[in-house]
Enzyme design. Structure first.
Site, PDB file in Angstrom:
ATOM      1  N   SER A  13     -15.289  41.562  -0.130  1.00  0.00           N
ATOM      2  CA  SER A  13     -14.429  40.798   0.773  1.00  0.00           C
ATOM      3  C   SER A  13     -14.613  39.311   0.527  1.00  0.00           C
ATOM      4  CB  SER A  13     -14.759  41.131   2.235  1.00  0.00           C
ATOM      5  OG  SER A  13     -16.025  40.601   2.588  1.00  0.00           O
ATOM      6  N   LYS A  37     -24.781  37.911   3.613  1.00  0.00           N
ATOM      7  CA  LYS A  37     -24.539  36.666   4.345  1.00  0.00           C
ATOM      8  C   LYS A  37     -25.611  35.645   3.937  1.00  0.00           C
ATOM      9  CE  LYS A  37     -21.305  38.734   6.764  1.00  0.00           C
ATOM     10  NZ  LYS A  37     -19.876  38.466   6.494  1.00  0.00           N
ATOM     11  N   SER A  93     -15.736  37.059   2.818  1.00  0.00           N
ATOM     12  CA  SER A  93     -16.520  36.435   3.889  1.00  0.00           C
ATOM     13  C   SER A  93     -17.517  35.401   3.377  1.00  0.00           C
ATOM     14  CB  SER A  93     -17.259  37.503   4.698  1.00  0.00           C
ATOM     15  OG  SER A  93     -18.301  38.088   3.937  1.00  0.00           O
ATOM     16  N   SER A 125     -15.503  35.810   8.855  1.00  0.00           N
ATOM     17  CA  SER A 125     -16.797  36.438   8.602  1.00  0.00           C
ATOM     18  C   SER A 125     -17.316  37.091   9.878  1.00  0.00           C
ATOM     19  CB  SER A 125     -17.814  35.410   8.100  1.00  0.00           C
ATOM     20  OG  SER A 125     -19.096  35.993   7.967  1.00  0.00           O
TER      21      SER A 125
END
Length: 311
Positions: A89, A146, A91, A259
């Site tokens: 993705s 992340k 994010s 996100s």
């Protein structure tokens, strides 16, 4: 518990190794005795075809012996050294793009067993700014990636698209990684451009965030409303403020308005950490439009310029 593929690799390694070991100590010596007896009954050396008829090696043993070294090497490499991941993705844009294939350093935060993921050897702790892969706390079957923003004991505020960090400092220590102790430090932002990335019809602003020890770029959608109504509400704090518990970390995506991160669901326990993202080893474009004859998963190009260490 680890993912199904990790468990499968471990079981395949143990199974093939066990078959090879049992054969090596129990059945292979008996086959050698039969071959020796046959060789003693003739004056000419036995060729391979005759040996195979006298003492045939079972197919399962032959297969186990051929795959065990390779499978064992893959299992060790993937479980304890590096594991490949694909970015699914946007994010973590602009740092990581959809279609990037990365290597995650598995030993960065400790050596864990590949099945139950219990800590075996302590190696290190995440540092502020690390891009880390972890098991999603709400569903540990899913891997998330992340950036580490808050360390244990830190206080984090994210308000009006601005990050503030009050570090957890040791007694008598005035600063930690260039953050002033005892107060909220406003993390600097500098605009890079306003037209490089888009989300639908809206342009995203690219900024450099001066996170201590890990200066990096982020994306902000200036027209999007802050989703504070979806923020994780920690007891005793305001809705846009979080105090990181012991042995936990607060993480955020670099694409701040796109996100699902710690702002929405809280903290990453230490035991959920998988490793540190360190290298992009391949990067594909997937630009197949609605009128393309190719399915969407077929790459249309290779982004060679993206290969290398992750900043």
């Amino acid at each position: 518990m680890a993912g199904y593929f990790s468990v499968f690799l471990v079981l395949l390694t143990l199974g093939s190794g066990l078959i090879w070991l049992i054969d090596h100590y129990m059945f292979a010596p008996k086959r050698k005795e039969r071959i020796a007896l046959a060789q003693g009954a003739t004056q000419t050396p036995l060729d391979d075809d005759v040996i195979a008829q006298i003492a045939p090696e079972p197919a399962i043993v032959e297969g186990a012996k051929s795959i065990f070294p390779m499978i064992a090497a893959i299992t060790i490499f993937r479980s304890f050294i590096f594991e490949p991941f694909q970015i699914p993705s946007g994010s973590m844009m602009p740092t990581l793009l959809d279609g990037d294939f990365i290597l995650v350093q598995k030993y960065a935060y400790g050596i864990k067993d590949p099945v139950w993921r219990s800590q075996m050897i302590e190696v290190g702790e995440p540092e502020r700014g690390d891009i880390t892969v972890f098991k999603f706390p709400l569903d540990e079957r899913i891997d998330f990636i992340k950036r580490v923003i808050g360390l244990p004991g830190d206080s984090i505020v994210y308000r009006n698209r601005q990050l503030f960090i009050k570090p957890n400092c040791e007694a008598g220590k005035e600063r930690t990684d260039n953050l002033v102790c005892g107060e909220y430090n406003k993390i600097g932002l500098d605009i890079v451009n306003r037209d490089e990335f888009m989300q639908g019809p809206m342009h995203l602003v690219r900024l450099t965030e001066d996170l201590p020890g890990a200066q990096h770029d982020i994306l902000i959608n200036p027209q999007a409303l802050e989703s504070t109504d979806r923020y994780y509400q920690q007891t005793g704090t305001r809705k846009d403020e979080w105090v990181v518990p012991k042995d936990s970390y607060f993480v955020m995506g670099d694409n701040r308005n796109n996100s699902q991160d710690g702002r929405m669901w809280g903290f990453v326990p230490k035991e959920n950490l998988v490793g540190k993202a360190v290298f992009i080893w391949m990067s594909f474009d997937f630009d197949n439009g609605p009128n393309s004859l190719l399915p969407g998963w077929v790459p249309t190009g290779v982004r060679f310029e993206r290969l290398g260490n992750i900043q």
